[in-house]
Design a protein around this motif. Structure first.
Motif, PDB file in Angstrom:
ATOM      1  N   LEU A  40      -7.812   6.775  -8.746  1.00  0.00           N
ATOM      2  CA  LEU A  40      -8.099   6.033  -7.521  1.00  0.00           C
ATOM      3  C   LEU A  40      -8.545   4.608  -7.821  1.00  0.00           C
ATOM      4  CD1 LEU A  40      -9.717   8.860  -5.373  1.00  0.00           C
ATOM      5  CD2 LEU A  40      -7.461   7.817  -5.090  1.00  0.00           C
ATOM      6  N   TYR A  41      -9.211   4.403  -8.945  1.00  0.00           N
ATOM      7  CA  TYR A  41      -9.503   3.025  -9.362  1.00  0.00           C
ATOM      8  C   TYR A  41      -8.196   2.274  -9.644  1.00  0.00           C
ATOM      9  CZ  TYR A  41     -14.570   2.514  -9.684  1.00  0.00           C
ATOM     10  OH  TYR A  41     -15.896   2.346  -9.372  1.00  0.00           O
ATOM     11  N   CYS A  42      -7.276   2.947 -10.297  1.00  0.00           N
ATOM     12  CA  CYS A  42      -5.986   2.308 -10.598  1.00  0.00           C
ATOM     13  C   CYS A  42      -5.183   2.046  -9.320  1.00  0.00           C
ATOM     14  CB  CYS A  42      -5.189   3.165 -11.574  1.00  0.00           C
ATOM     15  SG  CYS A  42      -5.857   3.137 -13.249  1.00  0.00           S
ATOM     16  N   LEU A  43      -5.237   2.975  -8.353  1.00  0.00           N
ATOM     17  CA  LEU A  43      -4.546   2.758  -7.078  1.00  0.00           C
ATOM     18  C   LEU A  43      -5.098   1.520  -6.382  1.00  0.00           C
ATOM     19  CD1 LEU A  43      -2.661   3.648  -4.732  1.00  0.00           C
ATOM     20  CD2 LEU A  43      -4.590   5.001  -3.861  1.00  0.00           C
ATOM     21  N   ALA A  44      -6.426   1.428  -6.266  1.00  0.00           N
ATOM     22  CA  ALA A  44      -7.034   0.265  -5.620  1.00  0.00           C
ATOM     23  C   ALA A  44      -6.716  -1.014  -6.391  1.00  0.00           C
ATOM     24  CB  ALA A  44      -8.545   0.459  -5.510  1.00  0.00           C
ATOM     25  N   GLY A  45      -6.753  -0.917  -7.728  1.00  0.00           N
ATOM     26  CA  GLY A  45      -6.425  -2.079  -8.548  1.00  0.00           C
ATOM     27  C   GLY A  45      -4.987  -2.530  -8.367  1.00  0.00           C
TER      28      GLY A  45
ATOM     29  N   ALA B  45      -9.987  -2.852   3.220  1.00  0.00           N
ATOM     30  CA  ALA B  45     -10.542  -1.659   2.565  1.00  0.00           C
ATOM     31  C   ALA B  45     -10.211  -0.394   3.350  1.00  0.00           C
ATOM     32  CB  ALA B  45     -12.061  -1.809   2.432  1.00  0.00           C
ATOM     33  N   ILE B  46     -10.388  -0.433   4.671  1.00  0.00           N
ATOM     34  CA  ILE B  46     -10.120   0.750   5.498  1.00  0.00           C
ATOM     35  C   ILE B  46      -8.653   1.147   5.413  1.00  0.00           C
ATOM     36  CG2 ILE B  46     -10.011   1.590   7.877  1.00  0.00           C
ATOM     37  CD1 ILE B  46     -12.813   1.663   6.710  1.00  0.00           C
ATOM     38  N   ALA B  47      -7.757   0.156   5.435  1.00  0.00           N
ATOM     39  CA  ALA B  47      -6.321   0.460   5.335  1.00  0.00           C
ATOM     40  C   ALA B  47      -6.001   1.148   4.008  1.00  0.00           C
ATOM     41  CB  ALA B  47      -5.512  -0.828   5.480  1.00  0.00           C
ATOM     42  N   THR B  48      -6.590   0.674   2.926  1.00  0.00           N
ATOM     43  CA  THR B  48      -6.374   1.270   1.601  1.00  0.00           C
ATOM     44  C   THR B  48      -6.931   2.687   1.536  1.00  0.00           C
ATOM     45  OG1 THR B  48      -6.415  -0.883   0.486  1.00  0.00           O
ATOM     46  CG2 THR B  48      -6.932   1.055  -0.857  1.00  0.00           C
TER      47      THR B  48
ATOM     48  N   ARG C 159       0.834  -1.209   0.000  1.00  0.00           N
ATOM     49  CA  ARG C 159       0.000   0.000   0.000  1.00  0.00           C
ATOM     50  C   ARG C 159       0.864   1.253   0.000  1.00  0.00           C
ATOM     51  NH1 ARG C 159      -3.031  -3.541   3.333  1.00  0.00           N
ATOM     52  NH2 ARG C 159      -2.018  -2.788   5.232  1.00  0.00           N
ATOM     53  N   GLU C 160       1.946   1.244   0.783  1.00  0.00           N
ATOM     54  CA  GLU C 160       2.829   2.415   0.847  1.00  0.00           C
ATOM     55  C   GLU C 160       3.520   2.656  -0.487  1.00  0.00           C
ATOM     56  OE1 GLU C 160       3.913   2.200   5.628  1.00  0.00           O
ATOM     57  OE2 GLU C 160       5.349   1.463   4.149  1.00  0.00           O
TER      58      GLU C 160
ATOM     59  N   ILE D 105      -3.055  -2.119  -5.717  1.00  0.00           N
ATOM     60  CA  ILE D 105      -2.880  -2.728  -4.383  1.00  0.00           C
ATOM     61  C   ILE D 105      -3.434  -4.149  -4.363  1.00  0.00           C
ATOM     62  CG2 ILE D 105      -3.620  -2.568  -1.962  1.00  0.00           C
ATOM     63  CD1 ILE D 105      -3.477   0.533  -2.347  1.00  0.00           C
ATOM     64  N   ILE D 106      -4.629  -4.346  -4.939  1.00  0.00           N
ATOM     65  CA  ILE D 106      -5.235  -5.686  -4.964  1.00  0.00           C
ATOM     66  C   ILE D 106      -4.382  -6.634  -5.801  1.00  0.00           C
ATOM     67  CG2 ILE D 106      -7.193  -7.021  -5.848  1.00  0.00           C
ATOM     68  CD1 ILE D 106      -7.871  -5.716  -3.249  1.00  0.00           C
ATOM     69  N   PHE D 107      -3.903  -6.171  -6.960  1.00  0.00           N
ATOM     70  CA  PHE D 107      -3.112  -7.039  -7.833  1.00  0.00           C
ATOM     71  C   PHE D 107      -1.870  -7.566  -7.127  1.00  0.00           C
ATOM     72  CE2 PHE D 107      -5.589  -6.797 -11.486  1.00  0.00           C
ATOM     73  CZ  PHE D 107      -4.994  -7.533 -12.502  1.00  0.00           C
ATOM     74  N   ARG D 108      -1.181  -6.674  -6.445  1.00  0.00           N
ATOM     75  CA  ARG D 108       0.062  -7.119  -5.800  1.00  0.00           C
ATOM     76  C   ARG D 108      -0.202  -7.972  -4.562  1.00  0.00           C
ATOM     77  NH1 ARG D 108       4.411  -2.578  -4.835  1.00  0.00           N
ATOM     78  NH2 ARG D 108       5.462  -4.410  -3.968  1.00  0.00           N
ATOM     79  N   SER D 109      -1.176  -7.569  -3.752  1.00  0.00           N
ATOM     80  CA  SER D 109      -1.412  -8.303  -2.505  1.00  0.00           C
ATOM     81  C   SER D 109      -2.111  -9.637  -2.744  1.00  0.00           C
ATOM     82  CB  SER D 109      -2.220  -7.457  -1.522  1.00  0.00           C
ATOM     83  OG  SER D 109      -3.420  -7.007  -2.112  1.00  0.00           O
ATOM     84  N   ALA D 110      -3.009  -9.714  -3.725  1.00  0.00           N
ATOM     85  CA  ALA D 110      -3.746 -10.959  -3.965  1.00  0.00           C
ATOM     86  C   ALA D 110      -3.088 -11.844  -5.021  1.00  0.00           C
ATOM     87  CB  ALA D 110      -5.178 -10.646  -4.384  1.00  0.00           C
ATOM     88  N   PHE D 111      -2.525 -11.216  -6.069  1.00  0.00           N
ATOM     89  CA  PHE D 111      -2.023 -11.991  -7.208  1.00  0.00           C
ATOM     90  C   PHE D 111      -0.514 -11.912  -7.393  1.00  0.00           C
ATOM     91  CE2 PHE D 111      -6.261 -10.345  -9.040  1.00  0.00           C
ATOM     92  CZ  PHE D 111      -6.977 -11.287  -8.313  1.00  0.00           C
ATOM     93  N   ALA D 112       0.162 -11.083  -6.580  1.00  0.00           N
ATOM     94  CA  ALA D 112       1.616 -10.909  -6.694  1.00  0.00           C
ATOM     95  C   ALA D 112       2.021 -10.469  -8.095  1.00  0.00           C
ATOM     96  CB  ALA D 112       2.346 -12.196  -6.312  1.00  0.00           C
ATOM     97  N   GLN D 113       1.199  -9.619  -8.709  1.00  0.00           N
ATOM     98  CA  GLN D 113       1.495  -9.119 -10.043  1.00  0.00           C
ATOM     99  C   GLN D 113       1.357  -7.606 -10.068  1.00  0.00           C
ATOM    100  OE1 GLN D 113      -0.977 -11.066 -12.939  1.00  0.00           O
ATOM    101  NE2 GLN D 113      -0.076 -13.076 -12.583  1.00  0.00           N
TER     102      GLN D 113
END
Length: 513
Positions: free
Chosen positions: A184-189, A463-466, A157-158, A191-199
């Motif tokens: 902001l959609y790209c920021l959330a995307g 979600a709150i952390a993001t 996230r950082e 974070i999810i990509f790296r944390s969930a999919f490592a990509q």
């Protein structure tokens, strides 16, 4: 003359038909109301044959339900075609449904869209209540949603926020307006990509980054209740086919499924990849569980279960986090007093800290920022209607009988604006939460952005952390205003399952020194 005679004859027939039909309709309505009163069902607006109350639902669904509830009460029965839906619009009724009767109504109703996208209930969001759902939720919490896991993704996230700030600084130097909704959609995307999919989001060729917001919006449109649900049998299916909804639903499902196949294939091709600091991730963990020979006989994890879990994480995680950040920034620009107060708190703290780099732990020291996020969640819950539940037995809410297999819809948007609990409910006033016990964690029924009970959203902590870190970075590094001085901030909503700001949030950033 013959034409006039035929016209007159047809008119006479129609008058006679109407004369005979009207008493039957009035009798039907009277019998229906008498039956409702004897069964002690919730009040219901007047309805038409076959379509029920569908003609009264013009516009955004959550606002229509809010208006109907103001007329007919906080527990309201609607007939939509063949569906019976009970709408709950008060904290007291929500507490009875989600706490007192949680076990009796914690399953999900089955619709054409949810069956398709959940692969017949093989995900967390739409699986029927039972052992499969419990196992899927347990696996997702263990491998992604737990507090320990959420903390472990802090560096992602950082780093992703640092990349966004760097991009925004370049645009600020050019005095160029920014489509903050898209960013902001790209920021959330990311974070999810790296944390969930490592990509890396921007390196993944299977995602159109420029259209992620539009793609999410289209998914919401086809994911809502369809004619097939309202009119079971040939008529509903025919209507969906003629309108093109059936084709769009399966086209979008195919696109999502292809995307998930690419994610899984990438992990299968590189199972021992150690060079990426984000591995192993939830996909690796679930693949390892699938390939274990000693899987529990009562529940065997399949590829459809894996797809269901990671699809929930991606679609729900990106959309809701981005929407909340967009509404927060829109309200802050619209309320300069609140914006100034939040920025002063942040900048004073960073100055005393004597380290300009923002860390996630800084959020805990910024109490007013937390109040801003709370007020955003109250006034603009990303999903204004909680995902519907279905009663598994007859229950009683606010004295009314709710029959078996009734849809239950909780209007959290309406609850968050209830003047019984909120002074000036339409105003954005973060100070209302100072010394207030009301929170968003599912125990305070005056606001329920993440739901409550067994089917509460498991992604709340993530979600709150993001959201908190994203808004913190935007407020510290930049001053924000509309590109045109004196222009009105359009706050119109749009969407179905989730509700986003209809007009993209275009702002002009000025770098703070």
């Amino acid at each position: 003359m013959l034409y006039k005679h035929k016209t007159k004859t047809m008119s006479t027939v129609l008058y006679i038909f109407a004369f005979l039909l009207l008493p039957a309709l009035f009798t039907l309505i009277f019998v229906k109301r008498t039956k409702n009163s004897t069964q002690n069902l919730p009040p219901s607006p007047p309805q038409l044959p076959i379509i029920g109350n569908l003609h009264q639902l013009q516009g955004l669904f959550h606002r229509c339900l809010h208006d109907l509830s103001k007329k007919h009460g906080p527990v309201l029965l609607l007939h939509l075609g063949s569906l019976k839906i009970v709408v709950i619009s008060s904290s007291e009724a929500a507490e009875e449904a989600l706490k007192t009767h949680d076990l009796e109504c914690c399953t999900r109703p089955k619709t054409h869209a949810t069956s398709t996208f959940s692969r017949n209930g093989r995900d967390i969001g739409f699986a029927p209540y039972g052992e499969v759902w419990r196992q899927l939720r347990k696996l997702s919490v263990l491998n992604f949603f737990s507090a320990k896991k959420v903390r472990s993704f802090r560096y992602i996230r950082e780093e992703e926020n640092d990349l966004l700030v760097k991009k925004l600084k370049e645009l600020a130097q050019k005095k160029s307006p920014v489509d903050l909704s898209q960013e902001l959609y790209c920021l959330a995307g990311s974070i999810i990509f790296r944390s969930a999919f490592a990509q890396r989001f921007y390196e993944n060729k299977h995602v159109d980054k420029e259209k992620i917001k539009e793609f999410m919006f289209e998914l919401q449109k086809v994911g809502s209740i369809s004619s097939s649900d309202l009119f079971p049998g040939g008529l509903g299916c025919f209507m969906d086919f003629v309108s093109g909804r059936h084709r769009r639903l399966h086209k979008l499902f195919g696109e999502v499924d292809t995307f998930l196949n690419h994610i899984i294939d990438d992990h299968l091709k590189n199972p021992e990849e150690k060079t990426n600091q984000d591995r192993p991730d939830i996909v690796d963990s679930l693949l390892n569980t699938m390939h274990k020979e000693e899987q529990d006989e009562s529940f065997k994890l399949t590829i459809d279960h894996l797809k269901g879990i990671i699809q929930n994480i991606y679609l729900a995680g990106v959309d809701t986090s981005a929407i909340t950040m967009i509404w927060a920034m829109a309200e802050l620009v619209r309320n300069p007093r609140v914006m100034k107060k939040a920025q002063e708190e942040i900048r004073t703290y960073i100055r005393v800290k004597q380290n300009e780099r923002i860390d996630e732990e800084d959020v805990d020291k910024l109490q007013y920022l937390k109040l801003v996020i709370k007020e955003t969640l109250r006034l603009h819950p990303a999903a204004p209607l909680l995902l519907p539940r279905e009663t598994m037995s007859q229950i009683k809410i606010q004295g009314y009988n709710i029959p078996l297999k009734t849809f239950l819809v909780v209007n959290t948007w309406s609850i968050g604006r209830d003047p019984k609990h909120w002074e000036d409910p339409e105003e954005f006033i973060p100070e209302r939460f100072i010394d207030s016990p009301v929170d968003y964690k599912g125990q305070s029924f005056e606001m329920l952005p993440f739901g409550s009970g067994r089917r509460m959203c498991p992604g709340m902590a993530s979600a709150i952390a993001t959201i908190e870190l994203g808004v913190l970075n935007l407020l510290y590094y930049f001053d924000w205003r509309l590109p045109e001085e004196g222009k009105y901030m359009d706050m119109e909503e749009d969407g179905n399952i989730t509700v986003v700001k209809k007009v993209p949030l275009e702002l002009l950033p000025t770098l703070y020194h």
